[in-house]
Design an enzyme around this catalytic site. Structure first.
Site, PDB file in Angstrom:
ATOM      1  N   HIS A 228      11.536  27.685 -10.070  1.00  0.00           N
ATOM      2  CA  HIS A 228      12.340  28.736 -10.711  1.00  0.00           C
ATOM      3  C   HIS A 228      12.148  28.700 -12.215  1.00  0.00           C
ATOM      4  CE1 HIS A 228      14.857  25.138 -11.239  1.00  0.00           C
ATOM      5  NE2 HIS A 228      15.428  25.759 -12.265  1.00  0.00           N
ATOM      6  N   ARG A 295      18.893  10.588  -7.004  1.00  0.00           N
ATOM      7  CA  ARG A 295      18.586  11.033  -8.371  1.00  0.00           C
ATOM      8  C   ARG A 295      19.677  11.991  -8.847  1.00  0.00           C
ATOM      9  NH1 ARG A 295      15.650  15.459 -10.573  1.00  0.00           N
ATOM     10  NH2 ARG A 295      14.788  14.931 -12.598  1.00  0.00           N
TER      11      ARG A 295
HETATM   12  C1  LIG Z   1      24.540  29.928 -16.087  1.00  0.00           C
HETATM   13  C2  LIG Z   1      23.905  29.825 -14.974  1.00  0.00           C
HETATM   14  C3  LIG Z   1      22.459  29.466 -14.862  1.00  0.00           C
HETATM   15  C4  LIG Z   1      22.295  29.239 -13.396  1.00  0.00           C
HETATM   16  C5  LIG Z   1      23.229  30.255 -12.825  1.00  0.00           C
HETATM   17  C6  LIG Z   1      24.501  30.027 -13.640  1.00  0.00           C
HETATM   18  C7  LIG Z   1      25.182  28.747 -13.145  1.00  0.00           C
HETATM   19  C8  LIG Z   1      24.223  27.781 -12.484  1.00  0.00           C
HETATM   20  C9  LIG Z   1      22.794  27.800 -13.031  1.00  0.00           C
HETATM   21  C10 LIG Z   1      21.751  27.265 -12.072  1.00  0.00           C
HETATM   22  C11 LIG Z   1      21.611  25.730 -12.073  1.00  0.00           C
HETATM   23  C12 LIG Z   1      20.493  25.303 -11.124  1.00  0.00           C
HETATM   24  C13 LIG Z   1      19.233  26.156 -11.270  1.00  0.00           C
HETATM   25  C14 LIG Z   1      19.599  27.656 -11.331  1.00  0.00           C
HETATM   26  C15 LIG Z   1      18.349  28.507 -11.288  1.00  0.00           C
HETATM   27  C16 LIG Z   1      20.601  27.949 -10.243  1.00  0.00           C
HETATM   28  O1  LIG Z   1      20.378  28.273  -9.103  1.00  0.00           O
HETATM   29  O2  LIG Z   1      21.882  27.738 -10.721  1.00  0.00           O
HETATM   30  C17 LIG Z   1      20.460  27.908 -12.541  1.00  0.00           C
HETATM   31  C18 LIG Z   1      20.877  29.349 -12.822  1.00  0.00           C
HETATM   32  C19 LIG Z   1      19.904  30.169 -13.651  1.00  0.00           C
HETATM   33  O3  LIG Z   1      19.345  29.697 -14.629  1.00  0.00           O
HETATM   34  O4  LIG Z   1      19.706  31.329 -13.271  1.00  0.00           O
HETATM   35  O1  LIG Z   2      16.868  18.008 -11.717  1.00  0.00           O
HETATM   36  C1  LIG Z   2      16.048  18.403 -12.556  1.00  0.00           C
HETATM   37  O2  LIG Z   2      15.322  17.622 -13.165  1.00  0.00           O
HETATM   38  C2  LIG Z   2      15.890  19.877 -12.829  1.00  0.00           C
HETATM   39  C3  LIG Z   2      17.183  20.638 -12.844  1.00  0.00           C
HETATM   40  C4  LIG Z   2      17.007  22.101 -13.159  1.00  0.00           C
HETATM   41  O3  LIG Z   2      15.925  22.619 -13.266  1.00  0.00           O
HETATM   42  C5  LIG Z   2      18.206  22.960 -13.337  1.00  0.00           C
HETATM   43  O4  LIG Z   2      19.346  22.465 -13.163  1.00  0.00           O
HETATM   44  O5  LIG Z   2      18.009  24.150 -13.657  1.00  0.00           O
HETATM   45 FE   LIG Z   3      16.093  24.710 -14.072  1.00  0.00          FE
END
Ligand SMILES: C=C1C[C@]23C[C@H]1CC[C@H]2[C@@]12CCC[C@@](C)(C(=O)O1)[C@H]2[C@@H]3C(=O)O
Ligand SMILES: O=C(O)CCC(=O)C(=O)O
Ligand SMILES: [Fe+2]
Length: 350
Positions: A228, A295
């Site tokens: 992503h 992790r």
């Molecule tokens: C402020 C944010 C940024 C989010 C959505 C929202 C809350 C959680 C974040 C994440 C965290 C994990 C990867 C991601 C890709 C996900 O699935 O949730 C992120 C996403 C994004 O960067 O789009």
């Molecule tokens: O666990 C990691 O090292 C990556 C986490 C990440 O990409 C995210 O929280 O958006």
């Molecule tokens: Fe990320």
């Protein structure tokens, strides 16, 4: 003025992609968790993500170069105290060590933005993710009270202090990156205008990630977090001392970002790619799991105000270029990303 919580809550999220696998009961990954071999291939590339010392007098120039060639760097001497980082790590361990039943009390809902569950991107993959997360936006007090009715304050204090510290660092880095692009102060007036200690102006999120060990039937074919790009303007990630984070480099493939004691991994998200008119790109990354060690990582995502209009900067070092993306508000881009995921940026190209 809308907050980040409200924007994410306005998108209905599918209920079958919220509950993590029952790690206590499932000892090995079921078939639905196994990714094709071609997807998980690591390049074995030896060159590595740049490491930058923020106290270095040439830090600004190094950061600009790192972002142009890699889209990501590791940051040392960032001024965030190691004891604060350790406190967050302790709270993460305490949270994810709770019994599954307890964690499910704060499960994110289909119209929710915060709490326990799979990451939001889980809905974009047919394979399942070996992951459990907890999302914080502002104060986590409502959830913390449910998890630890008699002892919720410590978790809240640590999460709020950390978000405050990250906000300072994020704004410092953004200012520095904009200046390196020749963008004047006038254009970044909005920077620092949000106040995440109040509940009415939240534009940032803290994501706590846990990847339990996965005794994987076919080595390395289970994914913690699928490929992503972050939606953010900037992301500041702390990974512990266990391998897992990989970035995708064009023409090379997947490259490990090796854990580095005391460092943060800093990357730009889609919003910065739009603002910089694609001069800086949001890097594609993922997290793989391992068979023996749990992790943890935690990421702070910083956005401009939700009503801010993103228009590519075409002056500065990009001078004379036509804008590559149509202008839109941050909240509208979040909707585009929700509906298009990896094609979100190309879908708004002019
Ligand atoms: C402020 C944010 C940024 C989010 C959505 C929202 C809350 C959680 C974040 C994440 C965290 C994990 C990867 C991601 C890709 C996900 O699935 O949730 C992120 C996403 C994004 O960067 O789009
Ligand atoms: O666990 C990691 O090292 C990556 C986490 C990440 O990409 C995210 O929280 O958006
Ligand atoms: Fe990320």
């Amino acid at each position: 003025m809308s907050t980040m919580n409200e924007i994410y809550e306005s998108h209905l999220y599918p209920s079958d992609r919220i509950v993590p696998v029952d790690f206590e009961a499932v000892r090995t990954a079921p078939e639905s968790y196994v990714w094709p071999k071609s997807d998980v291939f690591s390049s074995g590339e030896q060159s590595s993500v740049p490491v930058i010392d923020l106290m270095d007098p040439n830090a600004t120039e190094h950061i600009r170069q790192a972002l142009e060639t890699w889209g990501v760097f590791q940051l040392l001497n960032h001024g965030i105290s190691s004891s604060l980082i350790e406190e967050v790590e302790n709270e993460i361990r305490r949270l994810f060590a709770l019994p599954a039943q307890q964690k499910l009390k704060v499960l994110r809902s289909t119209h929710g933005s915060t709490g326990y569950g799979l990451p939001r991107i889980a809905k974009n993959f047919s394979q399942h993710l070996w992951h459990e997360g907890f999302t914080v936006m502002g104060s986590p007090v409502d959830h913390a009270r449910k998890l630890w009715p008699h002892d919720y304050e410590r978790f809240c204090d640590v999460m709020e202090n950390y978000q405050k510290a990250m906000k300072g660092l994020a704004e410092r880095l953004i200012r520095l990156i904009f200046l390196s692009l020749g963008i004047c102060d006038e254009e970044i007036r909005w920077l620092g205008s949000s106040d995440d200690s109040g509940s009415n102006n939240i534009t940032a999120a803290l994501q706590l990630n846990s990847y339990p060990p996965c005794p994987d039937p076919d080595d390395g074919q289970v994914m913690g977090l699928g490929p992503h790009t972050d939606t953010s303007l900037i992301t500041i990630l702390r990974q512990g001392d266990i391998n897992g984070l990989e970035i995708f480099k064009d023409g090379v493939g997947w490259i490990l970002v090796p854990p580095l004691a005391g460092a943060f991994v800093v990357n730009l998200g889609d919003l910065f790619q739009i603002l910089s008119n694609a001069r800086f790109r949001s890097v594609i990354h993922r997290a793989v799991v391992n068979g023996t060690r749990q992790r943890y990582s935690f990421a702070y995502f910083y956005d401009p105000p939700m009503d801010f209009v993103l228009s590519p900067f075409c002056n500065g070092l990009n001078s004379g270029q036509a804008p590559r993306y149509r202008s839109m508000t941050v909240k509208d881009y979040i909707s585009v990303k929700f509906n298009n995921f990896m094609t979100a940026l190309s879908s708004i190209e002019i």
